[in-house]
Every structure is written in structure tokens, then in C-alpha cells.
Design a protein around this motif. Structure first.
Motif, PDB file in Angstrom:
ATOM      1  N   VAL A  96       0.805  -1.221   0.000  1.00 26.30           N
ATOM      2  CA  VAL A  96       0.000   0.000   0.000  1.00 26.30           C
ATOM      3  C   VAL A  96       0.841   1.276   0.000  1.00 26.30           C
ATOM      4  CG1 VAL A  96      -1.838   1.233   1.223  1.00 26.30           C
ATOM      5  CG2 VAL A  96      -1.845  -1.257   1.161  1.00 26.30           C
ATOM      6  N   ALA A  97       2.010   1.257   0.637  1.00 22.15           N
ATOM      7  CA  ALA A  97       2.861   2.448   0.714  1.00 22.15           C
ATOM      8  C   ALA A  97       3.246   2.930  -0.688  1.00 22.15           C
ATOM      9  CB  ALA A  97       4.109   2.148   1.540  1.00 22.15           C
ATOM     10  N   PRO A  98       3.567   4.206  -0.835  1.00 23.43           N
ATOM     11  CA  PRO A  98       3.812   4.756  -2.175  1.00 23.43           C
ATOM     12  C   PRO A  98       5.145   4.400  -2.811  1.00 23.43           C
ATOM     13  CG  PRO A  98       4.099   6.460  -0.512  1.00 23.43           C
ATOM     14  CD  PRO A  98       3.558   5.254   0.206  1.00 23.43           C
ATOM     15  N   ASP A  99       6.097   3.889  -2.026  1.00 19.43           N
ATOM     16  CA  ASP A  99       7.461   3.784  -2.543  1.00 19.43           C
ATOM     17  C   ASP A  99       8.061   2.377  -2.529  1.00 19.43           C
ATOM     18  OD1 ASP A  99       7.487   3.608   0.175  1.00 19.43           O
ATOM     19  OD2 ASP A  99       9.087   5.070   0.501  1.00 19.43           O
ATOM     20  N   ASN A 136      -2.113  -1.993 -11.715  1.00 19.91           N
ATOM     21  CA  ASN A 136      -3.515  -1.838 -11.281  1.00 19.91           C
ATOM     22  C   ASN A 136      -3.583  -1.657  -9.764  1.00 19.91           C
ATOM     23  OD1 ASN A 136      -2.735  -4.521 -10.788  1.00 19.91           O
ATOM     24  ND2 ASN A 136      -4.815  -5.310 -11.052  1.00 19.91           N
ATOM     25  N   TRP A 137      -2.695  -0.817  -9.249  1.00 18.89           N
ATOM     26  CA  TRP A 137      -2.557  -0.578  -7.805  1.00 18.89           C
ATOM     27  C   TRP A 137      -3.882  -0.161  -7.168  1.00 18.89           C
ATOM     28  CZ3 TRP A 137      -3.212   3.745  -4.669  1.00 18.89           C
ATOM     29  CH2 TRP A 137      -2.682   3.653  -3.365  1.00 18.89           C
ATOM     30  N   GLN A 138      -4.610   0.738  -7.797  1.00 21.49           N
ATOM     31  CA  GLN A 138      -5.838   1.244  -7.167  1.00 21.49           C
ATOM     32  C   GLN A 138      -6.844   0.130  -6.927  1.00 21.49           C
ATOM     33  OE1 GLN A 138      -6.825   4.602  -9.822  1.00 21.49           O
ATOM     34  NE2 GLN A 138      -6.468   5.947  -8.067  1.00 21.49           N
ATOM     35  N   GLU A 139      -7.046  -0.730  -7.928  1.00 27.93           N
ATOM     36  CA  GLU A 139      -8.015  -1.817  -7.764  1.00 27.93           C
ATOM     37  C   GLU A 139      -7.557  -2.814  -6.708  1.00 27.93           C
ATOM     38  OE1 GLU A 139      -8.363  -0.338 -12.010  1.00 27.93           O
ATOM     39  OE2 GLU A 139      -6.738  -0.854 -10.631  1.00 27.93           O
ATOM     40  N   VAL A 140      -6.278  -3.183  -6.758  1.00 27.32           N
ATOM     41  CA  VAL A 140      -5.759  -4.169  -5.806  1.00 27.32           C
ATOM     42  C   VAL A 140      -5.793  -3.624  -4.388  1.00 27.32           C
ATOM     43  CG1 VAL A 140      -3.694  -5.433  -5.088  1.00 27.32           C
ATOM     44  CG2 VAL A 140      -4.331  -5.354  -7.506  1.00 27.32           C
ATOM     45  N   VAL A 141      -5.365  -2.388  -4.204  1.00 23.12           N
ATOM     46  CA  VAL A 141      -5.306  -1.803  -2.869  1.00 23.12           C
ATOM     47  C   VAL A 141      -6.708  -1.581  -2.304  1.00 23.12           C
ATOM     48  CG1 VAL A 141      -4.749   0.327  -1.635  1.00 23.12           C
ATOM     49  CG2 VAL A 141      -3.006  -0.823  -2.989  1.00 23.12           C
ATOM     50  N   ALA A 142      -7.648  -1.177  -3.144  1.00 21.23           N
ATOM     51  CA  ALA A 142      -9.022  -1.017  -2.659  1.00 21.23           C
ATOM     52  C   ALA A 142      -9.549  -2.339  -2.109  1.00 21.23           C
ATOM     53  CB  ALA A 142      -9.922  -0.508  -3.784  1.00 21.23           C
ATOM     54  N   ALA A 191      -4.866  -0.326  14.246  1.00 19.68           N
ATOM     55  CA  ALA A 191      -3.719   0.537  13.941  1.00 19.68           C
ATOM     56  C   ALA A 191      -3.209   0.267  12.524  1.00 19.68           C
ATOM     57  CB  ALA A 191      -2.605   0.312  14.958  1.00 19.68           C
ATOM     58  N   LEU A 192      -3.174  -1.004  12.115  1.00 21.98           N
ATOM     59  CA  LEU A 192      -2.768  -1.340  10.755  1.00 21.98           C
ATOM     60  C   LEU A 192      -3.740  -0.728   9.753  1.00 21.98           C
ATOM     61  CD1 LEU A 192      -1.125  -2.880   8.625  1.00 21.98           C
ATOM     62  CD2 LEU A 192      -2.593  -4.863   9.072  1.00 21.98           C
ATOM     63  N   ARG A 193      -5.026  -0.880  10.000  1.00 22.54           N
ATOM     64  CA  ARG A 193      -6.040  -0.290   9.107  1.00 22.54           C
ATOM     65  C   ARG A 193      -5.844   1.217   8.973  1.00 22.54           C
ATOM     66  NH1 ARG A 193     -11.177   0.039  12.286  1.00 22.54           N
ATOM     67  NH2 ARG A 193      -9.883   1.703  13.159  1.00 22.54           N
ATOM     68  N   ASP A 194      -5.682   1.891  10.104  1.00 26.07           N
ATOM     69  CA  ASP A 194      -5.526   3.345  10.075  1.00 26.07           C
ATOM     70  C   ASP A 194      -4.251   3.760   9.357  1.00 26.07           C
ATOM     71  OD1 ASP A 194      -7.869   3.424  11.505  1.00 26.07           O
ATOM     72  OD2 ASP A 194      -6.909   3.829  13.447  1.00 26.07           O
ATOM     73  N   PRO A 197      -0.929   7.968   0.839  1.00 24.13           N
ATOM     74  CA  PRO A 197      -1.476   8.765  -0.278  1.00 24.13           C
ATOM     75  C   PRO A 197      -2.230   7.906  -1.281  1.00 24.13           C
ATOM     76  CG  PRO A 197       0.808   9.375   0.157  1.00 24.13           C
ATOM     77  CD  PRO A 197       0.532   8.158   0.990  1.00 24.13           C
ATOM     78  N   GLY A 198      -3.402   8.379  -1.680  1.00 28.20           N
ATOM     79  CA  GLY A 198      -4.180   7.732  -2.724  1.00 28.20           C
ATOM     80  C   GLY A 198      -5.087   6.618  -2.271  1.00 28.20           C
ATOM     81  N   VAL A 199      -4.969   6.169  -1.023  1.00 32.18           N
ATOM     82  CA  VAL A 199      -5.764   5.024  -0.585  1.00 32.18           C
ATOM     83  C   VAL A 199      -7.241   5.389  -0.440  1.00 32.18           C
ATOM     84  CG1 VAL A 199      -6.133   3.357   1.271  1.00 32.18           C
ATOM     85  CG2 VAL A 199      -3.812   3.884   0.517  1.00 32.18           C
ATOM     86  N   GLN A 200      -7.525   6.495   0.217  1.00 32.64           N
ATOM     87  CA  GLN A 200      -8.928   6.903   0.402  1.00 32.64           C
ATOM     88  C   GLN A 200      -9.618   7.075  -0.950  1.00 32.64           C
ATOM     89  OE1 GLN A 200     -10.514   7.087   3.183  1.00 32.64           O
ATOM     90  NE2 GLN A 200      -9.079   7.473   4.837  1.00 32.64           N
ATOM     91  N   GLU A 201      -8.887   7.642  -1.917  1.00 33.37           N
ATOM     92  CA  GLU A 201      -9.467   7.840  -3.242  1.00 33.37           C
ATOM     93  C   GLU A 201      -9.745   6.510  -3.933  1.00 33.37           C
ATOM     94  OE1 GLU A 201      -7.113  11.465  -2.143  1.00 33.37           O
ATOM     95  OE2 GLU A 201      -6.862   9.290  -1.997  1.00 33.37           O
TER      96      GLU A 201
END
Length: 276
Positions: A147-150, A158-164, A184-187, A193-197
Motif C-alpha cells: 500500500v505504501a507509495p514507494d 492496477n494498484w488502485q483496484e488491488v489496494v481497494a 492501527a494497521l487499518r488506520d 497517499p491515494g488510498v482513500q481515493e
């Protein structure tokens, strides 16, 4: 013991978390509603047998059951054995066998919160190809890596679909076990960045059309398309084993199969040099 961690408050919180009335919990635990009410008010002390029945009625994990016992002043029932303990040697041997059978494709063993416990050669080859050499003995959390950006994100097309999908599964875990650690892991994942979107994006027609969501990696001229399975241990008697998962990765096309076969014989670095 503070009020929030006391047994009456803990019991009431767990009952509400499960969406049960006092009457429903009483029926499931084979006691009266009055007894449940007195337990939640602290007017009655539970017996060890009642603790067992409450844990079963609430569908608690071994770790949650232990926590509830401790809040009532009882010793835990379930031993929480370290993964590297000698008593778990037969389990580790079985896991090693499973990981070896998965070669040359990746497979990992993780705990409830996606901390890496074991990985096979296929996993090492793929990760080192994508992000470079791993530090021996370093702690790795696969949720953060995904999930992290780096870390894996630059190579997961297809990061957005997989991470969602993945973050929703962690949210479900947090709701199911109601522990501070999973929350805590969830939060932490939601703060990247980009996860909520990604969680609010509608599924594409391409994603809906396939029976299973693939993970698509690309680096240079090498592309990989994989799907995963999750396996748990049967009949665990220990919190460590109850929370353990084995994730196995499988190729979705012949091109991906060939890449892993080449890595198994030549090494990821050699394949990358040849194809980049």
C-alpha cells in the motif's frame, strides 16, 4: 485496572460489537438475561466455565478469549507460542514443505497483520527483481509494502483496484477481531497517499469482467500477472497458529509462467538484464 479494561465494560463492548442484545447473548451462553445484566454491571463475578461459554457465544478468537479472561482476573487458557519455538517445529516443517511445493511461484507465510514469517525462493526472486536486494533479517510487513507509495506501488499497474480490495479486507479484519493492533494497521494503510481515493473509485468494466482480480506488475520489458490464494491451518490450538495465513501466487498467463521458470534457473537479476 481502569474502567474501560474491566471485565464488565469489556463484556458489554464485545456484546455490542457482535450486535447482540443481552437476551440474545444469554440464550447463546445458556444463562439468563438477568445474569448477563449483572455481569455487565459488575454485580456478579463470572466463573471460569461461564467465561468459556461467553467466549464461545461471542465467537471470540483464542487471543480475544485470553484477553477477556485476563480482564476478569483469570489466567489465559490458550498458550501464545512464538513462531520460532521448538514446539512449533513440525508446523514450520509443514509450512516449508508447502512453500517448496509452490516453487517456482511465490508463496509466503504471514501473521494476522501481514508481518512476513516465511517466504520461498520464488517470492525472493520476484521482490528482488522489483525493488532490489532484501536486507537479511529485516522485518517486513506485506501490507505496508503493497500500500505504501514507494515499495511495490511503482510496479503494480492496477494498484488502485488491488489496494481497494486489500484495504477493505483489512477493514473487515479490524471489525472481526476488534483489536488495537489490527485497527492501527487499518488506520496506517488508510493514511497512505491515494488510498482513500481508491476506495471511492467505481470498479472498471475490465475488473468486473474477470472472475478473480489479478495483480499486474511491470518493470522494464518484464510483466507479471498473478492471482493469489489464502490458506489457514486446520484445527489450531494456539493464537499464533490460528492467526497464520499462507498466501500463494499463481501465474495467469504463459508469459508469467516463463518468467518465473527463468528466474528459477537463471536468477531474477539475469532475466532483468537480458530483457530490459
Amino acid at each position: 485496572m481502569d474502567k474501560k479494561s474491566s471485565f464488565p465494560a469489556r463484556l458489554a463492548s464485545l456484546r455490542k460489537w457482535r450486535g447482540l442484545s443481552q437476551l440474545q447473548l444469554a440464550a447463546a451462553a445458556n444463562c439468563s438475561q438477568r445474569h448477563i445484566s449483572f455481569l455487565e454491571l459488575g454485580r456478579t463475578q463470572p466463573s471460569r466455565e461461564m467465561m468459556r461459554r461467553l467466549s464461545a457465544a461471542l465467537g471470540l478468537s483464542f487471543r480475544q478469549s485470553n484477553d477477556l479472561l485476563l480482564s476478569a482476573g483469570f489466567a489465559p487458557i490458550w498458550s501464545d507460542t512464538p513462531f520460532d519455538a521448538e514446539t512449533l517445529a513440525p508446523v514450520r516443517q509443514a509450512l516449508n514443505f508447502m512453500l517448496e511445493q509452490q516453487e517456482p511461484y511465490p508463496a509466503v507465510v504471514v501473521d494476522r497483520r501481514w508481518n512476513l514469517l516465511q517466504a520461498n525462493k520464488g517470492t525472493v526472486a520476484m521482490v528482488e527483481f522489483l525493488v532490489g536486494p532484501l536486507t537479511p533479517g529485516a522485518a517486513v510487513n506485506l501490507a505496508d509494502a503493497l500500500v505504501a507509495p514507494d515499495v511495490l506501488r511503482p510496479y503494480l499497474t492496477n494498484w488502485q483496484e488491488v489496494v481497494a480490495y486489500f484495504v477493505r479486507s483489512v477493514e473487515a479484519d479490524a471489525a472481526a477481531d476488534a483489536t488495537r493492533e489490527t485497527a492501527a494497521l487499518r488506520d496506517r494503510l488508510l493514511s497512505y497517499p491515494g488510498v482513500q481515493e481508491s476506495l471511492t473509485m467505481p470498479s472498471s468494466a475490465e475488473t468486473v469482467a474477470v472472475p478473480i482480480l489479478p495483480m499486474r506488475f511491470a518493470k522494464g520489458q518484464v510483466s507479471l500477472e498473478l492471482f493469489t490464494t489464502l490458506t489457514i491451518l486446520g484445527m489450531p490450538q494456539d493464537p499464533t497458529l490460528q492467526e497464520m495465513r499462507i498466501e500463494s501466487f499463481f501465474p495467469m498467463n504463459e508469459k508469467t509462467r516463463r518468467v518465473f521458470s527463468q528466474w528459477a534457473t537463471s536468477g531474477a537479476a539475469t532475466v532483468h538484464k537480458r530483457k530490459s
